[in-house]
Design a protein around this motif. Structure first.
Motif, short mmCIF file in Angstrom:
data_model
loop_
_atom_site.label_atom_id
_atom_site.label_comp_id
_atom_site.label_asym_id
_atom_site.label_seq_id
_atom_site.Cartn_x
_atom_site.Cartn_y
_atom_site.Cartn_z
N TYR A 87 0.84 -1.19 0.00
CA TYR A 87 0.00 0.00 0.00
C TYR A 87 0.88 1.25 0.00
O TYR A 87 1.98 1.24 0.54
N PHE A 88 0.37 2.33 -0.58
CA PHE A 88 1.12 3.58 -0.58
C PHE A 88 0.15 4.75 -0.66
O PHE A 88 -1.06 4.57 -0.84
N TYR A 89 0.68 5.95 -0.53
CA TYR A 89 -0.13 7.16 -0.41
C TYR A 89 -0.51 7.73 -1.77
O TYR A 89 0.35 7.86 -2.65
N VAL A 90 -1.79 8.08 -1.93
CA VAL A 90 -2.29 8.72 -3.15
C VAL A 90 -3.23 9.85 -2.75
O VAL A 90 -4.03 9.69 -1.83
N ASP A 91 -3.14 10.97 -3.42
CA ASP A 91 -4.06 12.08 -3.16
C ASP A 91 -4.44 12.72 -4.48
O ASP A 91 -3.61 12.82 -5.39
N LEU A 92 -5.70 13.13 -4.59
CA LEU A 92 -6.15 13.87 -5.77
C LEU A 92 -5.90 15.35 -5.53
O LEU A 92 -6.45 15.94 -4.60
N LEU A 93 -5.07 15.96 -6.36
CA LEU A 93 -4.76 17.38 -6.21
C LEU A 93 -5.78 18.26 -6.93
O LEU A 93 -6.08 19.37 -6.47
N SER A 94 -6.30 17.78 -8.06
CA SER A 94 -7.29 18.57 -8.80
C SER A 94 -8.01 17.68 -9.80
O SER A 94 -7.53 16.60 -10.16
N GLY A 95 -9.20 18.13 -10.22
CA GLY A 95 -9.92 17.45 -11.28
C GLY A 95 -11.25 16.84 -10.91
O GLY A 95 -11.97 16.36 -11.79
N SER A 96 -11.61 16.82 -9.62
CA SER A 96 -12.88 16.20 -9.22
C SER A 96 -14.05 16.87 -9.93
O SER A 96 -14.15 18.10 -10.00
N LEU A 97 -14.97 16.04 -10.45
CA LEU A 97 -16.08 16.55 -11.26
C LEU A 97 -17.39 16.64 -10.51
O LEU A 97 -18.24 17.48 -10.81
N ILE A 98 -17.61 15.74 -9.55
CA ILE A 98 -18.90 15.67 -8.86
C ILE A 98 -18.68 15.63 -7.35
O ILE A 98 -17.57 15.37 -6.87
#
Length: 210
Positions: A87-98
């Protein structure tokens, strides 16, 4: 003096390559290919099939992932060893639509409030990797071969959001193209720390020599 400088270099190199190992950001761009809008989240967002999308993820293979419940506790089962191997770290920095509709459905203590994780499956050379970021009420998922990604690589991204009645909206973007890979710079404070060490030891050396 040479031994002292060698020691400083080893310590500084170890800090910058382990504790401060640079994560990477990955940007995928393309268009929405399919929408299932039972929760109405796509209508609220005003998006439709064919619209342009661009997601940027931060991925840090040296950092442990996060699954945090609404009561503030963490899921300990994700952590194999520090740093986590599978397992490792993931984050959404931009782009979410809903976004979740009317507060969503999953807000109890046993529900996940924060997902920031990637999972490397048992397959050759990172060819099976799942990424998940968001919460139980609004999450983004993609699958791909992280170790094989280069500019021009293709992935599918699926974003899901729930309403208060457990109806959901799913926005699927197939064949998104990897358009940018960037290393996150090592913090300037680390370099200042290193030069500060050199300055201190250099001053002491000159003082002792005098």
């Amino acid at each position: 003096m040479k031994k002292l400088l060698g020691f400083i270099f080893i310590v500084f190199f170890g800090i910058t390559t382990s504790t401060f190992a640079a994560p990477f950001t990955y940007t995928f761009s393309g268009t929405i290919s399919h929408i299932l809008d039972d929760a109405g989240a796509a209508a609220v967002a005003g998006i439709s099939v064919g619209d342009s999308v661009s997601y940027t993820f931060l991925i840090d293979r040296a950092r442990d992932p996060i699954e945090m419940y609404y009561d503030g506790s963490l899921n300990p089962n994700l952590i194999d060893s520090p740093p986590s191997r599978d397992y490792f770290y993931v984050d959404l920095l931009s782009g979410s639509l809903i976004d979740e509709v009317n507060g969503g459905s999953f807000d109890s203590a046993g529900d996940i409030a924060v997902y920031k994780e990637g999972l490397e499956l048992d397959s050759p050379a990172g060819q099976g990797v799942i990424f998940l970021t968001g919460s139980d009420d609004n999450f983004i998922r993609l699958e791909g071969g992280l170790d094989l990604w280069t500019i021009g690589s293709i992935v599918n991204v699926e974003e899901t959001a729930f309403d208060e009645n457990v109806f959901y909206t799913t926005v699927t973007s197939q064949n998104l193209t990897l358009t940018n890979i960037s290393a996150v710079p090592v913090p300037a404070a680390v370099w200042l720390f290193g030069t500060g060490l050199l300055g201190i030891f250099g001053f002491n050396y000159r003082k002792n020599k005098a």
